[in-house]
Design an enzyme around this catalytic site. Structure first.
Site, short mmCIF file in Angstrom:
data_model
loop_
_atom_site.label_atom_id
_atom_site.label_comp_id
_atom_site.label_asym_id
_atom_site.label_seq_id
_atom_site.Cartn_x
_atom_site.Cartn_y
_atom_site.Cartn_z
N TYR A 1 0.86 -1.18 0.00
CA TYR A 1 0.00 0.00 0.00
C TYR A 1 0.90 1.23 0.00
O TYR A 1 1.87 1.31 0.75
CB TYR A 1 -0.90 0.02 1.25
CG TYR A 1 -1.72 1.29 1.40
CD1 TYR A 1 -3.01 1.36 0.90
CD2 TYR A 1 -1.19 2.42 2.04
CE1 TYR A 1 -3.77 2.53 1.04
CE2 TYR A 1 -1.93 3.57 2.17
CZ TYR A 1 -3.22 3.63 1.67
OH TYR A 1 -3.95 4.77 1.80
N GLU B 1 -3.69 7.51 -3.82
CA GLU B 1 -3.68 6.26 -3.06
C GLU B 1 -3.56 5.08 -4.02
O GLU B 1 -4.39 4.91 -4.91
CB GLU B 1 -4.98 6.14 -2.25
CG GLU B 1 -5.02 4.92 -1.34
CD GLU B 1 -6.31 4.84 -0.55
OE1 GLU B 1 -6.25 4.46 0.64
OE2 GLU B 1 -7.37 5.15 -1.12
#
Length: 436
Positions: free
Chosen positions: A152, A240
């Protein structure tokens, strides 16, 4: 909690909903632009970010052509068809005709065409769309990659650090809030000096913390640097990537891919980012939202039965809270701003009454720049023009409040006048309950 950094909450959206572009101009709602996955990838590719090969299509025939081009370059390639809507959970979603799955893995261009035919023009319902779902107008066809590991990575504007901060976790492919809750130590944060920009030692630190293979660290750093250029160059507030993955095409060596992205942009910079804002797909938005924006109003739809018409975001939230306190449920947030005209108030009433769930309306106005008597005349005019058939409760306070109440008394229309906000909420809830 990372939720406070990484996600825009409903309360933040409401609190920031009233902004004036220029002094003296009616406030317009701050829009949180949503891009489709294929559009996000187009933006990323412009800045040199490594994404999966592929192209979008709006017809089954176009989808097949894209698949054929991929197969021409790599005959062993797996093909992935993804429905393009503004919601997650597509793979587990169901179309309204019963066809299951908005993400399909295919072997041949013919399979791609068949699946695209079932998706395009059909409505996909996922956990995030609500029961109404969203209509699919575009599909994305990607060349599949075999993923070896998922990380991530995000870049966010964070007040705590007075600028951008890199947020990363080796536990990619998972909801980041879950990671923050269960294993907070798995999240790495690295603030960036916005004057200096992202530094090689910072990307190296993150790449090592995420456990990238030594051979893949340069590719990971390259992606992080490109994503930071995107972040600054596009006036983003959030980039993101989940997952940022180590993987490979079936005919090539391993590298690092940005597989899925969520991009948010600063709406105040829309004049600089015309190319990005031209990608806005209004068909994915609530029609009431679009209509309100065109009228210079701020609107957020909710699921209650009492429509709220106010001037000011803080007043709107207080109004919704007190409606809840007295056992009612607000149907919306609708802010006419400080420079409301009778025409804007009339359009606000039309928007409110277009929602069949609205059984009553509460108008809560504090007269400052816009005097109470002017607002009152606008409300009366709107009542008559719309032909309102549901209860209307009005609370006015501020400049010329007595004149405003006199306008209501002399109007001859059945407006319920309240003395204060508490009284207004009680009367609105009671009036709606009588209709049940």
């Amino acid at each position: 909690m990372l939720r406070q950094i990484a996600k825009t909450s409903a309360s933040n959206r409401l609190a920031g909903a009233t902004k004036s572009k220029f002094a003296g101009v009616a406030a317009t709602q701050v829009r949180f632009l949503n891009l489709h996955e294929y559009q996000s990838k187009m933006v990323m590719e412009k800045y040199g970010v490594i994404t999966q090969r592929g192209q979008h299509a709006s017809t089954p025939q176009e989808a097949r052509k894209v698949a054929e081009e991929i197969k021409k370059k790599n005959p062993s390639a797996e093909l992935i068809v993804k429905a393009q809507i503004h919601a997650g959970g597509r793979g587990k979603g169901t179309f309204t005709d019963g066809f299951k799955g908005g993400v399909k893995i295919c072997k041949t261009p013919q399979e791609v065409e068949e699946n695209a035919k079932k998706m395009l023009g059909n409505t996909l319902v996922t956990l995030q769309t609500g029961p109404a779902g969203q209509k699919v107008g575009t599909v994305l066809i990607n060349e599949g990659i075999s993923i070896k590991s998922e990380k991530y990575f995000a870049i966010l504007m964070d007040r705590k650090y007075n600028g951008p901060v890199l947020v990363a976790s080796a536990q990619g492919g998972m909801d980041i809030e879950t990671v923050a809750h269960n294993t907070p130590d798995a999240i790495v944060k690295e603030p960036v000096d916005i004057m200096k920009g992202i530094q090689p030692e910072q990307t190296l630190k993150i790449a090592k913390a995420l456990g990238f293979k030594p051979a893949n660290i340069p590719a990971a750093q390259k992606n992080m640097e490109a994503l930071y250029k995107l972040f600054i160059g596009s006036d983003a507030t959030q980039v993101e990537i989940n997952p940022l993955a180590e993987g490979k095409y079936s005919n090539e060596g391993e590298t690092v891919f940005c597989v899925d992205a969520k991009l948010n942009f600063d709406d105040n910079a829309s004049f600089r980012q015309k190319e990005i804002y031209a990608m806005r797909d209004k068909s994915m938005e609530d029609p009431r939202d679009v209509r309100a924006e065109e009228a210079g109003l701020n609107f957020v739809g909710l699921d209650g039965s009492i429509g709220c018409l106010v001037n000011g975001a803080g007043l709107a939230m207080a109004t919704m809270d007190i409606i809840n306190l007295h056992g009612g449920k607000p149907a919306n947030f609708l802010d006419v701003g400080g420079g409301a005209t009778p025409q804007m108030v009339t359009e606000a009433f039309r928007i409110l009454t277009s929602d069949k769930n609205v059984k009553g309306i509460l108008v809560n106005i504090f007269g400052g720049i816009m005097k109470c008597d002017i607002i009152a005349m606008g409300v009366v005019q709107a009542f008559k023009e719309v032909g309102l058939k549901i209860p209307l409760v009005v609370r006015l306070e501020g400049t010329n409040v007595d004149l405003g109440k006199k306008v209501f008394r002399d109007s001859g229309v059945p407006i319920i006048v309240a003395d204060d906000l508490d009284d207004a909420a009680k009367k609105a809830v009671a009036a709606v309950n009588k209709l049940k």
